[in-house]
Design an enzyme around this catalytic site. Sequence first.
Site, short mmCIF file in Angstrom:
data_model
loop_
_atom_site.label_atom_id
_atom_site.label_comp_id
_atom_site.label_asym_id
_atom_site.label_seq_id
_atom_site.Cartn_x
_atom_site.Cartn_y
_atom_site.Cartn_z
N LYS B 116 0.81 -1.23 0.00
CA LYS B 116 0.00 0.00 0.00
C LYS B 116 0.84 1.27 0.00
O LYS B 116 0.47 2.27 -0.61
CB LYS B 116 -0.95 -0.01 1.20
CG LYS B 116 -1.93 -1.18 1.13
CD LYS B 116 -2.94 -1.18 2.24
CE LYS B 116 -3.57 -2.57 2.39
NZ LYS B 116 -4.06 -3.16 1.16
N ARG B 233 -9.50 -6.82 -6.27
CA ARG B 233 -10.36 -8.01 -6.25
C ARG B 233 -11.81 -7.52 -6.29
O ARG B 233 -12.06 -6.32 -6.17
CB ARG B 233 -10.14 -8.78 -4.96
CG ARG B 233 -10.31 -7.88 -3.75
CD ARG B 233 -10.48 -8.56 -2.46
NE ARG B 233 -10.20 -7.64 -1.36
CZ ARG B 233 -11.02 -6.71 -0.92
NH1 ARG B 233 -12.21 -6.56 -1.47
NH2 ARG B 233 -10.67 -5.90 0.07
#
Lengths: 443, 443, 173, 173
Positions: B116, B233
């Site tokens: 991240k 996702r």
Amino acid sequence: MFKKILIAGRGEIAVRIVRACRELGIASVAVYSEADRIARHVQLADEAHLLGPAPARESYLDAGRILAVARRCGAEAVHPGYGFLSENADFAEAVAGQGLTFIGPPPRAMRMMGEKTAARRAMQAAGVPVVPGMVQVLASDDEALTVAGQLGYPLLLKAAGGGGGKGMRLVAGPHDMAAALRTPSPALSAPVRRQLGEAALTVVRASGYVNAGTVEFLVDRDLNFYFLEMNTRLQVEHPVTEAVTGIDLVKAQIRVAAGLPLGFRQEDVTARGHSFEARIYAEDPDNDFLPSLGTIMALREPQGPGIRVDSALFAGMEVPIHYDPIMAKLVVWGADRAEAIARMRRALDEYEVVGVKTTLPFHRHACSHDGFCRGEIDTGFVAREWPAIRPSRVETELAAAIAAAVVERRTRCRQVLAPSGPARACRASMWKVVSRRQGLRKI
Amino acid sequence: MFKKILIAGRGEIAVRIVRACRELGIASVAVYSEADRIARHVQLADEAHLLGPAPARESYLDAGRILAVARRCGAEAVHPGYGFLSENADFAEAVAGQGLTFIGPPPRAMRMMGEKTAARRAMQAAGVPVVPGMVQVLASDDEALTVAGQLGYPLLLKAAGGGGGKGMRLVAGPHDMAAALRTPSPALSAPVRRQLGEAALTVVRASGYVNAGTVEFLVDRDLNFYFLEMNTRLQVEHPVTEAVTGIDLVKAQIRVAAGLPLGFRQEDVTARGHSFEARIYAEDPDNDFLPSLGTIMALREPQGPGIRVDSALFAGMEVPIHYDPIMAKLVVWGADRAEAIARMRRALDEYEVVGVKTTLPFHRHACSHDGFCRGEIDTGFVAREWPAIRPSRVETELAAAIAAAVVERRTRCRQVLAPSGPARACRASMWKVVSRRQGLRKI
Amino acid sequence: MPTEYRVRVGDREMLIDLTEVDGQLRLALDSAPLAIDLAEIGESRRFSVLIGQRSYMVTVRRQGGSTDQCYTVAVGGQSYDVDVEDERSRALSRLARPHHGEDELIVKAPMPGLIRKVLVKPGDAVHKNSHLAVLEAMKMENDIRCPRAGTVKEVRVVEGQTANLGDVLMVIG
Amino acid sequence: MPTEYRVRVGDREMLIDLTEVDGQLRLALDSAPLAIDLAEIGESRRFSVLIGQRSYMVTVRRQGGSTDQCYTVAVGGQSYDVDVEDERSRALSRLARPHHGEDELIVKAPMPGLIRKVLVKPGDAVHKNSHLAVLEAMKMENDIRCPRAGTVKEVRVVEGQTANLGDVLMVIG
């Protein structure tokens, strides 16, 4: 807005109205006959009041008893659902006579439309096309044969005072297909649909109609259309309209009855995608669609994207002998017709009702039928095609045979060991049935 | 199009993917651990293959075992769902290495977004605003405290490699609220929403992203927004998007992975109405949202207009100790925000899970909370408001007490009469418990 | 314990052999071993069955009122009548079973309902499609007709009585 | 048959009187008759209860492992622990019940799970919020803390063991 509404019906439509009431913050009052003490509408409503014995004439058709409950419980309005007293203008007047609101059209419009032959004459006078020759009352079998000869076969016969489709006879299970023929039928072009809409508005204005209703037209092969009748109640297949427009018709009915604005205008109503409804009846498609009774032993209803189920079913429910065999409605929505059909097929596969025969196998195989999927169906579809498309059962027979053999073995095992022996140990060793070994035959 | 897809997951998302496969005419292969032998995805899929023991690392996280099943069953593609291996680029590469299709983004994009802090640096370089000071890796508690001092509290801490929300800690149950903050938040104006959309497209292009994903932004009180992260996702709350757009995102994922056109362009995507999702977890809101285990004794899931349930629940199910406690998702749609909230409230009232504690009571009372209904919530909502809005229970206590007393009496009666006496007669007379007589006290 | 069962479902008859080995059941179908896995959901007589890897939900119910070995089994949206006979009972029943007249026709109730009318009495001659009785169920009157010509030998119901599915209404000789 | 029950649910205690009259049960709540109608759904211990005309779905489950008269009752989305004591057993239990120390604190498992760590032993002094044990459930480790200061009198679990909801983990004196 009303604070409390009495729902003068049962089954899936009573459940559906309870839901609308709850979303509007209105208390719902269920009524029930002795046969319906544990019915789903009784489970879900805020209150439940016994009407009387199981036969409908002593309970759901007894206007006096229903009005007595309405007075006692402090309801301000009565929603009649469909069936029973929903198209009974006398009942609507009696409700108003008690100072309560009838959630439906004015009694005058109900009367005009309830007598189908008179309705056709009135609409002919208002300039709406009606089926040639179809404004005659047929007093006798002889007269019917004469008129039939003039009109030519095939014919659709409807009883003049009939309601709920009961007076209509052409083929077993026509109700199973009716919904599939609706919004928007691939057989209709956009201009024809617009003309139909305009004719429907003429019908509504000519009859002084207020609240939800459905105008039915017959369409012939050349796309000429003719006024057939108007249903002065919530349509059984109203969820199809709700799915494509996003409008909650029952909440709209209640708002209109309460004197509130609809919240939308005709031009705000836009259709998106495609929808189908399958009605789940307690009828046996392998036995001429005759009613099937029994107790629901196991139930799994479909879920997931694009699926709506309006159902009165629950595990442990006994299907009563006294009422219409509609148990549930499965409504699917898809971005287009192909997706809607795929969803319907998928949802029907998931739908499992054990203990009572239903129309599910029929719907499953109709949805696998090429002609049906292309919209090439007519009222003769069931009689003509169903015998030919019945499911092959070979695939699942083996699973049935094995499970029955294992249960039989368990039962014997328990009988030998129980009650003194360790029946549990017997079962534990039986139920981890595994014969997964390399080299075993697979099917 | 693929003929067979292996679903590398469990629970409600595996069920949801089975449904998409079935609607596309694709055979679905479920995998399961020993703890999931009778799980709902095993019941619904066309095939089911055992992976291994209950712990996830020996089953759902074991890429080797999953790929072995994929080879054996002849699957052409693997859908990872969410959680488990869904954001694992190594797994995506291993799937491709077997000549199979991974239904998700390219591994390179997964890698870029999976770390991240690096993702934020890359997006900053691409010109997307990121939270000031939030591109630092915090190596130690001490460093965290220093940085925190610079930024000012309150803070949201996320683990750099975390997935599935597990690394995020602010308050118990933040996942319960996240979905409510999404499409379309009443806090966001149309221009801000458009700017957010453009920034999201920049993120997608800069990372070479293909397939479904979610770009998360933080929005401050002045409606400035900052790139937070991208979930590579299918989002847990994807049904909210599906409800307002009418697009089936899982089918779209599968189509894209198969190299087929999406079937729609950005300008075809229109939003209609409003949607909410409530996640049903096996957690006890009265016990600090700690997990709750047990067996589902009775289950009634909501149905009717505007309701979608994606659920792994069934009566008889044991909630396993080994996995994420998400059990089901309740998604509602309404023509406007007010109708959607009313539907959510109605559906939550209908939703009955007996035998295991769930987040249902929390959701029920959140939906009755004025501030929540006006959209005035933040990540502190649960900790601040839940203790205050816990339900009053007086209303239903009496029903509980009466039913328990009657069951106790029945049990004693049976013990006296059984096994030799007519236990059935005893019960029959007991269960028609009716003391409806005029003049009785009503409550 | 008997381990071999003769199972009849639809038009098929099969031999299913169940043997316990090391606390697990092994299954053979018509003498060939078959990989199956059967797990009960709660104590509901509802099973998840994997045959090979194919997944089926199966609900098994013993038929009341008939012999012990008849089951109604629901699977894949279909409902089957399944007879399970172990080889020992089969041998016994072969000895005990009385001879039934081959040309006797048993008329059963096609659904549960109320017997509205009985239209024949013992000794009446009947034709194919003769009306025998009227059964009312869920607001519909259903004609019970005779599938072939013959003579009414027994009438086992009276007007006003309720009949369950499969109850014998009449015997036609 | 005893007919009077002392029922405890939440903070309330009530007297429920059940009397059979003409084959039907009559109910009185704290001596005042109450109109109720209770019907079981199948044989599922699931009931449709009408109190007055208000409709409730109620599921009753006897608590295993505890005394016979404790039930878990689910209704209206809530789950209640309900104690039902008939007046006769109550009289007996009053005689039989041993005296429990008023100042003893029973620490129970707040959820089912795996005992990952036991952090105290008998004799240890503990403070309010002291860590007593770590219970793992569904991928989360949960601290079990002490609600007040005291001394550990008993530790009834060991590391690696599973505990069910409500199992006694420790006794604090």
